[in-house]
Design an enzyme around this catalytic site. Sequence first.
Site, mmCIF file in Angstrom:
data_model
loop_
_atom_site.group_PDB
_atom_site.id
_atom_site.type_symbol
_atom_site.label_atom_id
_atom_site.label_comp_id
_atom_site.label_asym_id
_atom_site.label_seq_id
_atom_site.Cartn_x
_atom_site.Cartn_y
_atom_site.Cartn_z
ATOM 1 N N CYS A 37 20.679 -21.800 -4.288
ATOM 2 C CA CYS A 37 20.870 -20.453 -3.748
ATOM 3 C C CYS A 37 21.821 -20.478 -2.559
ATOM 4 O O CYS A 37 22.535 -19.519 -2.292
ATOM 5 C CB CYS A 37 19.550 -19.870 -3.275
ATOM 6 N N ASP A 442 -12.260 -3.171 0.140
ATOM 7 C CA ASP A 442 -11.840 -1.796 -0.100
ATOM 8 C C ASP A 442 -11.562 -1.719 -1.606
ATOM 9 O O ASP A 442 -11.351 -2.748 -2.246
ATOM 10 C CB ASP A 442 -10.569 -1.537 0.727
ATOM 11 N N ASP A 627 -8.236 1.781 6.382
ATOM 12 C CA ASP A 627 -8.974 0.530 6.554
ATOM 13 C C ASP A 627 -8.643 -0.153 7.872
ATOM 14 O O ASP A 627 -9.348 -1.064 8.290
ATOM 15 C CB ASP A 627 -8.641 -0.454 5.423
#
Lengths: 749, 49
Positions: A37, A442, A627
């Site tokens: 890369c 949650d 939350d």
Amino acid sequence: MMNAAQDTVDFSLYVRPANDGAATMDLAIAGVDCAACLDDIEGSMKACAGVTSARLNLTTHRLRLIWDPQIADAAGLVAALARAGYRAYPFEQSRVEAEEQARTQWLLKCLAVAGFAAMNIMLLSVSVWSGNATDISPETRDFFHWLSALIALPAAAYAGQPFFRSALAGVRTKKLNMDFPISLGILLALSMSVVETALHGTEAYFDSAVMLLLFLLAGRTLDQAMRRRTRAAAGNLAALKGETAHRLSDDGALVAVPVGALHAGDRILVRPGDRVPADGLIISGASELDASLITGETMRAPVSAGSSIYAGAMNFDGALTVEVTAAGEGTLLDDVARLVEKAGEARSRYMRLADRAARVYAPVVHVTAAATLVFWLLAGAGAHHAIIIAISVLIITCPCALALAVPAVQVVASGHLFRAGIYLNAADALERLAEIDTIIFDKTGTLTLPDPNVSNAASLAPDLLAQAARLAQSSRHPLAAAVARSAPQAVPLDGAEEIAGSGVRAMVDGVEMRLGSRAFCEAADETKPSSPDVSLIYLRHGERQARIEIRQSLRPDARATIEALRAKGYDIRILSGDRNEAVAPLAAQLGIASARGGADPAQKIAAIEELRAQGRKVLMVGDGLNDAPALAAAHASLSPITAADLAQAQADAVFLGDGLAPVAQALDIASQSRTLMRQNLGIAVIYNLFAVPLAIAGYVTPLIAAAAMSGSSIIVTVNALRMRGARKEKAVEPVRRTPPVALATRRQS
Amino acid sequence: MNILVFLVPVALALGIAALFAFMWSLKAGQYEDSEGAGYRILSDEDLPK
């Protein structure tokens, strides 16, 4: 993502002037996973006209570009990167990250000075030790001791700063920490050595003091480097999530800008399928919003002019013109921010294992040293001799191993977490995670995937669904996006046309295919969806038709993870802001008995407080804005990377990916590291059990002190590294390097 | 023991030189990207074309 490539985004906020009229910008790059890369990215940038420098940092995955603004522009360069296969987003270093970087540099400097001093003083000390055994002349010994003092005193004054400052801060706040006995030991060793040298003594402890500094600084530098790396990765993720907003200029023109460039009072256009980029007030337009990221509620809510809306909500049907309000002006945000502030207090009082150890350790050691002094005075030894023995007790107990015991494990453990895609926010999170016995999840976006998916794929004809996914590629509507997600590799259909408010259509095999509302597809279907949180989208292709159900589905490994956690003895509960009717079936599916819906932020905190009062240690796993207070109030907390910004800021760690497995992994690594930390503290205590009687008896010479201290430090470090070996055998880590084949295909595309 | 007059300053000078070299490399940003540096050696772009 497609969106960013089509729009020309105004990046001017992030572009800074460089030398000679050039412009510079830092970009966070996604998908950098190998050395190839490096050439790819830098090469494609340098091939662009006007770019004078492109340098990719492989450690932080950031690219610094310098270019001539007369020839190239920022948006064009970002687009060129996108063509090369890399998603990039401008990045601005946060204040916290800049501080971490400065601290890393500072610790490295201290480490270098301590290293220089330790090497040179050792050279002199070894000569003295061997000379003492043979025939060194007192003049030469004095010369070597003075030389050691000349090196040790300034070096310790410089390299000891991290410890001295922290010890002073601890004394000021009356919170005794491990740095206090360290600083005291170093200062006493140095001053006694200077006095001994002045009195032409045979023994000086300059080497012990400086070596102690070197070992401890090495531990801290590694710890800091790991923390900085984690912070950089988290910063990149935040930057790459950074969406663009469409700002309406005064003349009515639409400009795409990074969300960070929005100010209160700006007017923005939120198109169907966009996430609301900032909190604001609707000026005109009406639509339905999915606010599940904010409140956990999965039913869409209608909004119109005058409604307040919050960043993160997904806009469905209509375009909205919104005036941006400053953060904290909205009532919900106000509430949440206030609750967060209050909830975080309990956690800030948490005392780390090392500090708890120091609190016991320091008084014991200091009393022992004082008792030794009194004992030798009573036994009739001279004051000089008694003081030397008492100080040697302090030096030998100076908690080198003890101070390394915890950070050494911390470095190895956070490295493991990092590779598993879990980024620690708080330094003491590992220790708190290890104490957990109750887990509260949650529901929306945590147990379920953050984005809705096709839920009745099994009952649909596969070829029809595949065509629908191709057709859905051409629409920005959130329901269409959910259909498109069912086949991520699908190629868009040619000639597809979107009819606003109705759906998309295209010719397939000479017959028109439609995807959209019931009326648009002329579907005869009258049945209600099986559950209120299911949304329907219809498909018609000639005579064939289908009803596609869209809902938020469970994370793929949610069931397995919950079962594994339960098998380990954790008490698992669900606490959601969504309606009870939506929570109950999901809880039944996962076999969780204790599930509660309809909880607002204050009720979530109350539930956690109640459990805390029962003596439980609660782990909160959540993603929504609602939350955030609960995340701050819980003993420890985790958030998926898709969570709202405020929630992420409160979480002890964020985890990547679609799975829930990182929750189990984090708890695993944390409890393993706690075992190792305790073992290490045990080793340090055993070391003292052997060394202290020797010191009290007056047998500790500088040579013995040096050997004992480095020996115990090395044992503790090696013990921490055992974790590395144990985890490698398990080989649970996901493969992060892209195989060469995948690379080759990406280069072509 | 006269040799010490030379050897001790030489040892110290070498140590200080190394310390300054480290400080210089730190300031020059050589520790900013410890991973990339290893790969850059392998890149061919400094070869004459």
